[in-house]
Write a protein that holds these residues in place. Structure first.
Motif, short mmCIF file in Angstrom:
data_model
loop_
_atom_site.label_atom_id
_atom_site.label_comp_id
_atom_site.label_asym_id
_atom_site.label_seq_id
_atom_site.Cartn_x
_atom_site.Cartn_y
_atom_site.Cartn_z
N PRO A 71 0.82 -1.23 0.00
CA PRO A 71 0.00 0.00 0.00
C PRO A 71 0.85 1.27 0.00
CG PRO A 71 -0.87 -1.59 1.56
CD PRO A 71 0.46 -2.12 1.12
N THR A 72 1.98 1.25 0.67
CA THR A 72 2.82 2.46 0.73
C THR A 72 3.35 2.82 -0.67
OG1 THR A 72 3.49 1.86 2.97
CG2 THR A 72 4.84 3.49 1.80
N ILE A 73 3.83 1.82 -1.40
CA ILE A 73 4.34 2.07 -2.76
C ILE A 73 3.22 2.52 -3.69
CG2 ILE A 73 5.44 0.99 -4.76
CD1 ILE A 73 6.92 -0.85 -2.88
N LEU A 74 2.04 1.89 -3.56
CA LEU A 74 0.93 2.28 -4.43
C LEU A 74 0.46 3.70 -4.15
CD1 LEU A 74 -1.15 -1.05 -4.41
CD2 LEU A 74 0.42 -0.19 -6.18
N ARG A 75 0.43 4.11 -2.87
CA ARG A 75 0.05 5.49 -2.54
C ARG A 75 1.07 6.48 -3.10
NH1 ARG A 75 -1.64 3.27 2.52
NH2 ARG A 75 0.42 3.78 3.42
N SER A 76 2.34 6.10 -3.08
CA SER A 76 3.37 6.98 -3.63
C SER A 76 3.21 7.11 -5.14
CB SER A 76 4.76 6.43 -3.30
OG SER A 76 4.98 6.38 -1.91
#
Length: 328
Positions: A242-247
């Motif tokens: 989720p962190t990479i996708l939000r970035s």
């Protein structure tokens, strides 16, 4: 094994015999000899082309500097005779431009000196009492390039000083290997750096374009990596973070939309400015060419009028009625 490979016929003394000569080698001879060998190899399409050249430099006692070189011509199919007329002519030409440089030896390309080089050496003694021999060893260059040993990364050049060896109450001409140092001046360092950059590659414009190209290439690689990650996540072959996708979402939101009206207007304006600049440059160049053509036409026309007794302006000054009077 040939006779040349045996110790009995070697014309080079063992490494235990040292030379007291202090030799300095400048970068220009290195570049000249390497270029000579490369061109000869490509032109003659030979694996081991025979090349020969002269060494120019200075000598002060036992201190010798090799500063420049020039190529030599040989006579005969077996490359046994030096074209001395050509040698003297080129030496005198260099002497006019570089008065301080003298003929101090010769160079060739070979794995190691042989009896053949001793015979060639005798032909140079008329120009120098002890001519040096500098050889290029392409095989050594290949070994050094493929070796991981730092000490093996040496130049494929070896220098030799002639001497006389007494063996079995007989004397013969031999060589002693001479260690050398690479000597560079400020101008030579600039020239070598310019050559290493490919000749003119040091301009600010090309450096700027190279930097831009590297940046675009790196950006392209990063975009491909992100696309691969998203594709793998969708296919289920990669774990969703989720962190990479939000970035990624935040990055996409910060990019200007290519179909946005203001973006297209600004892009079209910049594109038109670039095109107008290119057209203006072409127009200026064409105008300069046309201006030169008009100047040449006027010059030719005025010359013909002078040879024909003068033009309208000249007849008017002489009081002769002509075309000028009819129009004025």
């Amino acid at each position: 094994m040939s006779a040349m490979d045996t110790d009995e016929v070697s014309v080079v003394l063992p490494p235990t015999t040292t030379s007291g000569l202090a030799l300095s080698l400048h970068p220009l001879p290195i570049l000249n000899i390497s270029d000579h060998w490369t061109r000869s190899k490509l032109q003659k399409n030979a694996v081991d082309p025979f090349i020969l050249g002269a060494l120019l430099g200075t000598q002060n006692g036992r201190e010798v500097e090799i500063v420049n070189t020039f190529e030599l011509a040989v006579i005969g199919e077996d490359n046994a005779l030096v074209d001395h007329e050509f040698l003297v002519s080129r030496r005198d030409q260099y002497k006019q431009v570089f008065p301080s440089l003298e003929f101090i030896g010769w160079y060739t390309v070979t794995p190691r000196p042989s009896v053949h080089h001793i015979a060639l050496h005798e032909q140079f003694t008329g120009y120098c009492s002890t001519p040096l021999l500098l050889i290029l060893q392409p095989s050594l260059a290949l070994v050094s390039a493929s070796s991981s040993d730092v000490n093996a990364q040496t130049l494929p050049f070896k220098a030799y000083e002639p001497t006389i060896e007494l063996r079995d109450r007989k004397s013969r001409s031999v060589y002693i290997e001479v260690p050398y140092n690479v000597e560079t001046g400020e101008a030579e360092r600039i020239a070598v750096d310019w050559t290493a950059r490919g000749g003119g590659g040091g301009t600010s414009l090309e450096s700027h374009l190279q930097t831009q190209r590297s940046a675009v290439k790196m950006l392209h690689e990063r975009i491909l990596l992100l696309i691969k990650y998203v594709t793998d996540v969708i296919a289920g072959t990669a774990k969703s973070d989720p962190t990479i996708l939000r970035s990624l979402v935040a990055l996409l939101a910060s990019l200007p939309a290519s179909e946005n009206k203001h973006f297209r207007e600004e892009f079209d304006t910049e594109y038109e400015d670039v095109q107008l600049t290119a057209f203006l440059s072409s127009l200026t160049k064409s105008t300069n060419i046309l201006n030169d053509l008009v100047d040449k036409h006027i010059l030719l026309t005025s010359g013909k009028e002078d040879r024909g007794g003068g033009g309208p302006r000249r007849r008017m000054r002489q009081g002769v009625p002509g075309d000028w009077d009819r129009f004025h």
